[in-house]
Design a protein around this motif. Structure first.
Motif, PDB file in Angstrom:
ATOM      1  N   MET A  97       9.595 -15.082   0.157  1.00  0.00           N
ATOM      2  CA  MET A  97       9.256 -15.668   1.434  1.00  0.00           C
ATOM      3  C   MET A  97       7.811 -16.142   1.416  1.00  0.00           C
ATOM      4  SD  MET A  97       9.828 -14.025   5.171  1.00  0.00           S
ATOM      5  CE  MET A  97       8.287 -13.772   5.993  1.00  0.00           C
ATOM      6  N   GLY A  98       7.571 -17.320   1.951  1.00  0.00           N
ATOM      7  CA  GLY A  98       6.232 -17.893   1.969  1.00  0.00           C
ATOM      8  C   GLY A  98       5.327 -17.252   3.000  1.00  0.00           C
ATOM      9  N   LYS A  99       4.062 -17.558   2.876  1.00  0.00           N
ATOM     10  CA  LYS A  99       3.054 -17.056   3.803  1.00  0.00           C
ATOM     11  C   LYS A  99       2.789 -18.076   4.906  1.00  0.00           C
ATOM     12  CE  LYS A  99       0.362 -14.277   0.543  1.00  0.00           C
ATOM     13  NZ  LYS A  99      -0.961 -14.099  -0.069  1.00  0.00           N
ATOM     14  N   PHE A 100       2.151 -17.601   5.962  1.00  0.00           N
ATOM     15  CA  PHE A 100       1.626 -18.462   7.009  1.00  0.00           C
ATOM     16  C   PHE A 100       0.132 -18.604   6.728  1.00  0.00           C
ATOM     17  CE2 PHE A 100       5.033 -16.303   9.709  1.00  0.00           C
ATOM     18  CZ  PHE A 100       5.975 -17.272   9.398  1.00  0.00           C
ATOM     19  N   ILE A 101      -0.315 -19.839   6.470  1.00  0.00           N
ATOM     20  CA  ILE A 101      -1.687 -20.087   6.030  1.00  0.00           C
ATOM     21  C   ILE A 101      -2.362 -21.078   6.965  1.00  0.00           C
ATOM     22  CG2 ILE A 101      -3.117 -20.986   4.149  1.00  0.00           C
ATOM     23  CD1 ILE A 101      -0.925 -19.993   2.214  1.00  0.00           C
ATOM     24  N   THR A 102      -3.545 -20.703   7.435  1.00  0.00           N
ATOM     25  CA  THR A 102      -4.360 -21.614   8.247  1.00  0.00           C
ATOM     26  C   THR A 102      -5.582 -22.016   7.442  1.00  0.00           C
ATOM     27  OG1 THR A 102      -3.594 -20.765  10.367  1.00  0.00           O
ATOM     28  CG2 THR A 102      -5.735 -21.860  10.347  1.00  0.00           C
ATOM     29  N   ILE A 103      -5.747 -23.318   7.287  1.00  0.00           N
ATOM     30  CA  ILE A 103      -6.882 -23.893   6.575  1.00  0.00           C
ATOM     31  C   ILE A 103      -7.916 -24.326   7.606  1.00  0.00           C
ATOM     32  CG2 ILE A 103      -7.654 -25.810   5.127  1.00  0.00           C
ATOM     33  CD1 ILE A 103      -4.834 -25.777   3.840  1.00  0.00           C
ATOM     34  N   ILE A 104      -9.127 -23.828   7.465  1.00  0.00           N
ATOM     35  CA  ILE A 104     -10.226 -24.190   8.355  1.00  0.00           C
ATOM     36  C   ILE A 104     -11.195 -25.071   7.569  1.00  0.00           C
ATOM     37  CG2 ILE A 104     -12.153 -23.341   9.748  1.00  0.00           C
ATOM     38  CD1 ILE A 104     -10.512 -20.701  10.066  1.00  0.00           C
ATOM     39  N   GLN A 105     -11.234 -26.341   7.937  1.00  0.00           N
ATOM     40  CA  GLN A 105     -12.147 -27.282   7.293  1.00  0.00           C
ATOM     41  C   GLN A 105     -13.469 -27.230   8.051  1.00  0.00           C
ATOM     42  OE1 GLN A 105     -14.065 -29.028   5.146  1.00  0.00           O
ATOM     43  NE2 GLN A 105     -12.055 -29.668   4.379  1.00  0.00           N
ATOM     44  N   GLY A 106     -14.488 -26.647   7.420  1.00  0.00           N
ATOM     45  CA  GLY A 106     -15.758 -26.417   8.086  1.00  0.00           C
ATOM     46  C   GLY A 106     -16.820 -27.460   7.818  1.00  0.00           C
ATOM     47  N   HIS A 107     -16.463 -28.553   7.152  1.00  0.00           N
ATOM     48  CA  HIS A 107     -17.466 -29.605   6.937  1.00  0.00           C
ATOM     49  C   HIS A 107     -17.757 -30.263   8.276  1.00  0.00           C
ATOM     50  CE1 HIS A 107     -19.822 -32.814   5.348  1.00  0.00           C
ATOM     51  NE2 HIS A 107     -19.675 -32.359   4.115  1.00  0.00           N
ATOM     52  N   PRO A 108     -19.031 -30.371   8.671  1.00  0.00           N
ATOM     53  CA  PRO A 108     -19.347 -30.878  10.009  1.00  0.00           C
ATOM     54  C   PRO A 108     -19.275 -32.392  10.179  1.00  0.00           C
ATOM     55  CG  PRO A 108     -21.358 -30.290   8.869  1.00  0.00           C
ATOM     56  CD  PRO A 108     -20.225 -29.885   7.968  1.00  0.00           C
ATOM     57  N   ASP A 109     -19.057 -33.141   9.112  1.00  0.00           N
ATOM     58  CA  ASP A 109     -19.013 -34.602   9.201  1.00  0.00           C
ATOM     59  C   ASP A 109     -17.581 -35.068   9.448  1.00  0.00           C
ATOM     60  OD1 ASP A 109     -19.218 -37.345   8.939  1.00  0.00           O
ATOM     61  OD2 ASP A 109     -20.149 -37.301   6.951  1.00  0.00           O
ATOM     62  N   ALA A 110     -17.329 -35.600  10.637  1.00  0.00           N
ATOM     63  CA  ALA A 110     -15.985 -36.086  10.986  1.00  0.00           C
ATOM     64  C   ALA A 110     -15.794 -37.551  10.611  1.00  0.00           C
ATOM     65  CB  ALA A 110     -15.744 -35.909  12.485  1.00  0.00           C
ATOM     66  N   GLN A 111     -16.854 -38.222  10.174  1.00  0.00           N
ATOM     67  CA  GLN A 111     -16.785 -39.658   9.911  1.00  0.00           C
ATOM     68  C   GLN A 111     -16.437 -39.994   8.461  1.00  0.00           C
ATOM     69  OE1 GLN A 111     -17.008 -41.569  12.613  1.00  0.00           O
ATOM     70  NE2 GLN A 111     -17.326 -39.649  13.707  1.00  0.00           N
ATOM     71  N   THR A 112     -16.854 -39.156   7.533  1.00  0.00           N
ATOM     72  CA  THR A 112     -16.713 -39.454   6.107  1.00  0.00           C
ATOM     73  C   THR A 112     -15.933 -38.338   5.426  1.00  0.00           C
ATOM     74  OG1 THR A 112     -18.890 -40.494   6.199  1.00  0.00           O
ATOM     75  CG2 THR A 112     -18.030 -40.006   4.015  1.00  0.00           C
ATOM     76  N   ARG A 113     -15.086 -38.726   4.465  1.00  0.00           N
ATOM     77  CA  ARG A 113     -14.381 -37.720   3.676  1.00  0.00           C
ATOM     78  C   ARG A 113     -15.285 -37.258   2.539  1.00  0.00           C
ATOM     79  NH1 ARG A 113      -9.604 -36.080   4.072  1.00  0.00           N
ATOM     80  NH2 ARG A 113      -9.253 -35.907   1.857  1.00  0.00           N
ATOM     81  N   HIS A 114     -15.299 -35.950   2.338  1.00  0.00           N
ATOM     82  CA  HIS A 114     -16.141 -35.334   1.312  1.00  0.00           C
ATOM     83  C   HIS A 114     -15.259 -34.559   0.336  1.00  0.00           C
ATOM     84  CE1 HIS A 114     -19.896 -36.260   3.458  1.00  0.00           C
ATOM     85  NE2 HIS A 114     -19.150 -36.115   4.546  1.00  0.00           N
ATOM     86  N   PHE A 115     -15.885 -34.012  -0.693  1.00  0.00           N
ATOM     87  CA  PHE A 115     -15.138 -33.230  -1.676  1.00  0.00           C
ATOM     88  C   PHE A 115     -14.457 -32.032  -1.022  1.00  0.00           C
ATOM     89  CE2 PHE A 115     -15.131 -30.662  -5.807  1.00  0.00           C
ATOM     90  CZ  PHE A 115     -14.018 -31.328  -6.301  1.00  0.00           C
ATOM     91  N   CYS A 116     -15.085 -31.446  -0.005  1.00  0.00           N
ATOM     92  CA  CYS A 116     -14.455 -30.345   0.750  1.00  0.00           C
ATOM     93  C   CYS A 116     -13.089 -30.766   1.293  1.00  0.00           C
ATOM     94  CB  CYS A 116     -15.339 -29.934   1.931  1.00  0.00           C
ATOM     95  SG  CYS A 116     -16.599 -28.716   1.554  1.00  0.00           S
ATOM     96  N   HIS A 117     -12.990 -32.007   1.774  1.00  0.00           N
ATOM     97  CA  HIS A 117     -11.721 -32.491   2.328  1.00  0.00           C
ATOM     98  C   HIS A 117     -10.662 -32.637   1.233  1.00  0.00           C
ATOM     99  CE1 HIS A 117     -14.735 -33.810   5.334  1.00  0.00           C
ATOM    100  NE2 HIS A 117     -13.797 -33.386   6.166  1.00  0.00           N
ATOM    101  N   ALA A 118     -11.076 -33.176   0.098  1.00  0.00           N
ATOM    102  CA  ALA A 118     -10.133 -33.324  -1.021  1.00  0.00           C
ATOM    103  C   ALA A 118      -9.650 -31.959  -1.506  1.00  0.00           C
ATOM    104  CB  ALA A 118     -10.792 -34.097  -2.163  1.00  0.00           C
ATOM    105  N   LEU A 119     -10.555 -30.989  -1.570  1.00  0.00           N
ATOM    106  CA  LEU A 119     -10.175 -29.636  -1.991  1.00  0.00           C
ATOM    107  C   LEU A 119      -9.164 -29.030  -1.015  1.00  0.00           C
ATOM    108  CD1 LEU A 119     -13.751 -28.384  -2.910  1.00  0.00           C
ATOM    109  CD2 LEU A 119     -11.878 -28.692  -4.556  1.00  0.00           C
TER     110      LEU A 119
END
Length: 195
Positions: free
Chosen positions: A1-23
């Motif tokens: 059985m799979g898990k329930f996972i919440t991903i919190i993207q904490g990069h503060p820039d909402a305008q540009t995609r960064h490596f954090c977003h790709a990860l």
């Protein structure tokens, strides 16, 4: 059985995609491959005020965006928090978000005076993924990864979330495509197993 996972993207820039977003995207793809359910929180896209008083923290009514984030965190077995290292710590926006969501009655409950707070998030685990300009080993060994340890112990651990494992990714600005692809593959693999 799979898990329930919440991903919190904490990069503060909402305008540009960064490596954090790709990860985070690759981690989410790995979760899908592994049969896990995923919810995502993009902190930079949320509207919420800074908490400025103890009274606001303990008794204030959080905005709807924070209530939804609290629900996603309650729902999860495992949290994954992504952020870039800024001035040796997490960005201020992510800290403000954590102060909003990890409130009394949600993440912990005050007990009688002199007693430890009751942890309301026991049974959950976490992974913290931090990107940085310096070499990761310098941050880990010279600076003792102090912000990561603070997040692990003083926020997550205080509320019962453990274990909390950390992935530190250094020298992101100088990475070549092969190195980036290797980290993306690692994130996808971690998502697949829900770690």
């Amino acid at each position: 059985m799979g898990k329930f996972i919440t991903i919190i993207q904490g990069h503060p820039d909402a305008q540009t995609r960064h490596f954090c977003h790709a990860l985070a995207d690759e981690y989410a793809k790995g979760c899908e491959d592994g049969g896990h359910e995923v919810r995502r929180i993009e902190v930079a896209r949320l509207e919420f005020p800074l908490l400025r008083t103890k009274d606001e923290f303990e008794k204030g009514t959080p905005p709807d965006s924070i209530k939804q984030a609290q629900d996603a965190i309650r729902w999860a077995d495992h949290l994954v928090i992504f952020y870039p290292l800024w001035l040796g710590s997490m960005p201020a926006l992510l800290k403000a978000f954590l102060e909003q969501v990890f409130r009394p009655g949600v993440a912990f409950q005050y007990q009688a005076q002199g007693m430890m707070a009751k942890q309301l998030f026991t049974g959950k685990s976490a992974r913290i993924v931090v990107t940085m300009g310096m070499p990761a080993f310098v941050y880990r060994w010279f600076f003792l990864a102090h912000s990561v340890k603070s997040l692990e112990r003083n926020i997550l651990g205080f509320c019962g979330i453990k274990p909390a494992r950390a992935t530190l990714i250094g020298q992101v600005e100088g990475m070549n495509e092969r190195q980036r692809a290797s980290w993306l593959d690692e994130m996808r693999g971690l998502g697949d197993v829900g770690k």
